[in-house]
Structures are given as structure tokens and as C-alpha cells.
Design a protein around this motif. Structure first.
Motif, PDB file in Angstrom:
ATOM      1  N   THR A  64      21.016 -29.134 -18.148  1.00  0.00           N
ATOM      2  CA  THR A  64      19.687 -29.021 -18.955  1.00  0.00           C
ATOM      3  C   THR A  64      19.356 -30.519 -19.252  1.00  0.00           C
ATOM      4  O   THR A  64      20.110 -31.473 -19.402  1.00  0.00           O
ATOM      5  N   GLU A  65      18.076 -30.821 -19.460  1.00  0.00           N
ATOM      6  CA  GLU A  65      17.519 -32.264 -19.876  1.00  0.00           C
ATOM      7  C   GLU A  65      18.127 -32.467 -21.201  1.00  0.00           C
ATOM      8  O   GLU A  65      18.142 -33.740 -21.513  1.00  0.00           O
ATOM      9  N   GLU A  66      18.199 -31.410 -22.235  1.00  0.00           N
ATOM     10  CA  GLU A  66      18.795 -31.943 -23.405  1.00  0.00           C
ATOM     11  C   GLU A  66      20.221 -32.605 -23.263  1.00  0.00           C
ATOM     12  O   GLU A  66      20.454 -33.559 -23.622  1.00  0.00           O
ATOM     13  N   SER A  67      21.177 -31.782 -22.391  1.00  0.00           N
ATOM     14  CA  SER A  67      22.341 -32.596 -21.987  1.00  0.00           C
ATOM     15  C   SER A  67      22.291 -33.955 -21.646  1.00  0.00           C
ATOM     16  O   SER A  67      23.279 -34.911 -21.759  1.00  0.00           O
ATOM     17  N   GLY A  68      21.181 -34.228 -20.684  1.00  0.00           N
ATOM     18  CA  GLY A  68      20.842 -35.401 -20.033  1.00  0.00           C
ATOM     19  C   GLY A  68      20.601 -36.377 -21.111  1.00  0.00           C
ATOM     20  O   GLY A  68      20.890 -37.721 -21.038  1.00  0.00           O
ATOM     21  N   TYR A  71      11.825 -30.845 -11.156  1.00  0.00           N
ATOM     22  CA  TYR A  71      10.844 -29.814 -11.485  1.00  0.00           C
ATOM     23  C   TYR A  71      11.323 -28.525 -10.666  1.00  0.00           C
ATOM     24  O   TYR A  71      11.733 -27.328 -11.005  1.00  0.00           O
ATOM     25  N   LYS A  72      11.376 -28.823  -9.298  1.00  0.00           N
ATOM     26  CA  LYS A  72      11.632 -27.732  -8.255  1.00  0.00           C
ATOM     27  C   LYS A  72      13.109 -27.055  -8.509  1.00  0.00           C
ATOM     28  O   LYS A  72      13.221 -25.945  -8.721  1.00  0.00           O
ATOM     29  N   GLN A  73      13.840 -27.940  -8.964  1.00  0.00           N
ATOM     30  CA  GLN A  73      15.451 -27.623  -8.976  1.00  0.00           C
ATOM     31  C   GLN A  73      15.449 -26.428 -10.312  1.00  0.00           C
ATOM     32  O   GLN A  73      16.159 -25.561 -10.155  1.00  0.00           O
ATOM     33  N   LEU A  74      14.871 -26.892 -11.378  1.00  0.00           N
ATOM     34  CA  LEU A  74      15.084 -26.194 -12.601  1.00  0.00           C
ATOM     35  C   LEU A  74      14.054 -24.876 -12.359  1.00  0.00           C
ATOM     36  O   LEU A  74      14.611 -23.890 -12.873  1.00  0.00           O
ATOM     37  N   LYS A  75      13.057 -24.975 -11.929  1.00  0.00           N
ATOM     38  CA  LYS A  75      12.160 -23.743 -11.528  1.00  0.00           C
ATOM     39  C   LYS A  75      12.997 -22.650 -10.522  1.00  0.00           C
ATOM     40  O   LYS A  75      13.048 -21.503 -10.995  1.00  0.00           O
ATOM     41  N   GLU A  76      13.556 -23.195  -9.619  1.00  0.00           N
ATOM     42  CA  GLU A  76      14.292 -22.374  -8.448  1.00  0.00           C
ATOM     43  C   GLU A  76      15.543 -21.673  -9.587  1.00  0.00           C
ATOM     44  O   GLU A  76      16.077 -20.580  -9.002  1.00  0.00           O
ATOM     45  N   LYS A  77      16.086 -22.255 -10.620  1.00  0.00           N
ATOM     46  CA  LYS A  77      17.150 -21.948 -11.073  1.00  0.00           C
ATOM     47  C   LYS A  77      16.656 -20.906 -12.412  1.00  0.00           C
ATOM     48  O   LYS A  77      17.474 -20.514 -13.254  1.00  0.00           O
ATOM     49  N   GLY A  78      15.279 -20.817 -12.515  1.00  0.00           N
ATOM     50  CA  GLY A  78      14.761 -19.923 -13.474  1.00  0.00           C
ATOM     51  C   GLY A  78      14.505 -20.468 -14.853  1.00  0.00           C
ATOM     52  O   GLY A  78      14.293 -19.826 -15.764  1.00  0.00           O
ATOM     53  N   PHE A  79      14.908 -21.947 -14.801  1.00  0.00           N
ATOM     54  CA  PHE A  79      14.490 -22.636 -16.358  1.00  0.00           C
ATOM     55  C   PHE A  79      13.027 -22.893 -16.383  1.00  0.00           C
ATOM     56  O   PHE A  79      12.210 -23.246 -15.338  1.00  0.00           O
ATOM     57  N   ASP A  80      12.782 -23.017 -17.792  1.00  0.00           N
ATOM     58  CA  ASP A  80      11.088 -23.376 -17.911  1.00  0.00           C
ATOM     59  C   ASP A  80      11.355 -25.027 -17.622  1.00  0.00           C
ATOM     60  O   ASP A  80      12.210 -25.821 -18.044  1.00  0.00           O
ATOM     61  N   ALA A  81      10.083 -25.452 -16.981  1.00  0.00           N
ATOM     62  CA  ALA A  81      10.031 -26.989 -16.839  1.00  0.00           C
ATOM     63  C   ALA A  81       8.584 -27.275 -16.625  1.00  0.00           C
ATOM     64  O   ALA A  81       7.723 -26.489 -16.569  1.00  0.00           O
ATOM     65  N   ASN A  82       8.443 -28.609 -17.037  1.00  0.00           N
ATOM     66  CA  ASN A  82       7.056 -29.168 -17.491  1.00  0.00           C
ATOM     67  C   ASN A  82       7.140 -30.613 -16.727  1.00  0.00           C
ATOM     68  O   ASN A  82       7.791 -31.420 -17.020  1.00  0.00           O
TER      69      ASN A  82
END
Ligand code: DC
Length: 239
Positions: A106-110, A172-183
Motif C-alpha cells: 500500500t502507498e501508506e506502507s511506502g 495506478y493500473k497495478q492498484l486498480k487490478e488488485k481492486g484497491f482504490d487509487a487516484n
């Protein structure tokens, strides 16, 4: 020194284990490329970013301030992190026995990772942990300072780059593919912020090693990047 001792020292000599160091900013593709190369070569794989992510996550979970150098260094020392190579294209990450692969991406962990990674004491603690991954038949190591600090004697050093916009799009694509919310605009802002922090820090800043080969991945597919690195490495190892 007798023959036996000489033989013994040779097989425990880590410098005899080839290392492919792949560095670059987040989203440059180094994680995917590194994993595919490790599978193709049959080598071990070190995702050093996951160590920093795991530490940031563990610290946050334990309510430890992300600038408390002494406590964070202690946590880094104690942390039991394992990578289990699954099927050649993915890794299971275990932190103190529990699976944390998803939460670490997740972006938070990053963001937490980037903060703890700027602390010299933390980097010192994690140095040996990273070098311990160097085992026969070889190691593919990805991160920010693999070629500059952790494995300065790597057989081949690659520095991957791509524009911040393209890296944000990939993420963005990676997160979307995994079903995460992304902006997208927010991801771009975060990537720029993280690049600035990783490049400006005094301890092991993000920069190519003097002897690294720089590869811009903007116009290349993953398999083109993998093929190019593989050929350069094969040529290097046969020299
Ligand atoms: O590659 P990544 O996005 O998983 O890395 C997460 C953070 O950890 C990133 O902000 C930089 C830091 N990092 C580092 O300082 N040194 C490394 N060798 C790997 C990652």
C-alpha cells in the motif's frame, strides 16, 4: 594454509556468489523485472524495499515514532522477515510469521518505509540482513542502494528509470487490478515526494552507481527489459 582450509574459505566466500543489482525509483519496474530475472536464472531474490516497508509498517503498528532512530534500529534488528518465492512471479512475505505482502504494497506502507529508510542507524542494521541473502547460485537484489552500498562488487549493476508520470500510471493500473482504490494525481504527487526524499537524504541516497548501466524503461515492455538485462548479464558472466 592447507588445501582443505583453502577450499573451505572459498565455498563460504560470499564474493564468489554473483549478484545482479537492480536499482531505481519506485514504479521503474525493478520489482517485476527483478523477480522474473531471478526465476529465469534460478537465483535468489531480495526485495530490499520490502524490508524498509516491513519496518515502517511494524513501527506504525507498534505506535513507534517514525523518527526514533534508536528504537527503530532495535526493531530492525529483531524483525524476522522471510520471502518465500512462490511460482516464479510472486513472493510471499512473512513478518514475524504472519503474511504481510498485501499490506506492504500500500502507498501508506511506502510512505512509512521512505521515512524509516532515511535513518542511518536503520540502514546500518539492515545492511547485514540484506547481505545474508547472497547465496549460491546467485542473487538478484532490487532497491535503491544495491549497487552503491549493499553489493558494491555486484557482477552487474542496472539502474532503471522512467518518467514520474509513467511510473504513477503503472502504479495506478497495478492498484486498480488488485481492486484497491487509487487516484492518479495523488499517486503522482506521492511519487514525486518520495523521489525527492529518497534522492535528497544523506544516508545512501537514490543515485546510480558510477559503474551502473542506466536503462530507461519508458518505451519498453517488461519482457523487453528482462531480455536486455539477461543478455548483458549472460555476456558479463561468461567473460
Ligand atoms: O522499492 P520500494 O518502493 O518498495 O521502497 C520503499 C521505500 O524504501 C522507498 O521510499 C525507498 C526505501 N528503500 C531504500 O531506501 N533503500 C532500498 N534499498 C530500498 C528501498
Amino acid at each position: 594454509m592447507n588445501g582443505n582450509t583453502d577450499y573451505g574459505s572459498r565455498i563460504t566466500d560470499h564474493s564468489a556468489v554473483p549478484v545482479l543489482a537492480i536499482d531505481g525509483p519506485s514504479g521503474s519496474g525493478k520489482g517485476t523485472v527483478g523477480l522474473l530475472l531471478a526465476a529465469r536464472l534460478g537465483w535468489h531474490f531480495l526485495d530490499s524495499g520490502a524490508l524498509y516497508r516491513a519496518l515502517g509498517y511494524a513501527a506504525h503498528r507498534a505506535h513507534i515514532a517514525l523518527n526514533d532512530a534508536a528504537v527503530l534500529a532495535g526493531l530492525a534488528r529483531e524483525m524476522d522477515i522471510r520471502f518465500l518465492l512462490q511460482d516464479g512471479a510472486s513472493v510471499k512475505v512473512l513478518l514475524d510469521g504472519a503474511e504481510v505482502g498485501e499490506v506492504l504494497r500500500t502507498e501508506e506502507s511506502g510512505k512509512y518505509a521512505s521515512q524509516v529508510a532515511s535513518i542511518l542507524e536503520v540502514r546500518r542494521e539492515l545492511l547485514q540482513k540484506q547481505r545474508d541473502f547472497r547465496r549460491l547460485p546467485g542473487l538478484v537484489a532490487d532497491g535503491r542502494d544495491m549497487g552503491t552500498v549493499v553489493f558494491p562488487d555486484a557482477s552487474l549493476k542496472i539502474f532503471l528509470t522512467a518518467s514520474p508520470e509513467l511510473r504513477a500510471e503503472r502504479r495506478y493500473k497495478q492498484l486498480k487490478e488488485k481492486g484497491f482504490d487509487a487516484n492518479l494525481p495523488r499517486l503522482l504527487g506521492e511519487i514525486r515526494e518520495r523521489d525527492a526524499r529518497d534522492s535528497a537524504r544523506a544516508a545512501s541516497p537514490l543515485k546510480p552507481a558510477a559503474d551502473a548501466q542506466i536503462l530507461d524503461t519508458s518505451a519498453l515492455s517488461i519482457s523487453e527489459v528482462v531480455d536486455r538485462i539477461y543478455s548483458v548479464l549472460a555476456a558479463r558472466l561468461s567473460q
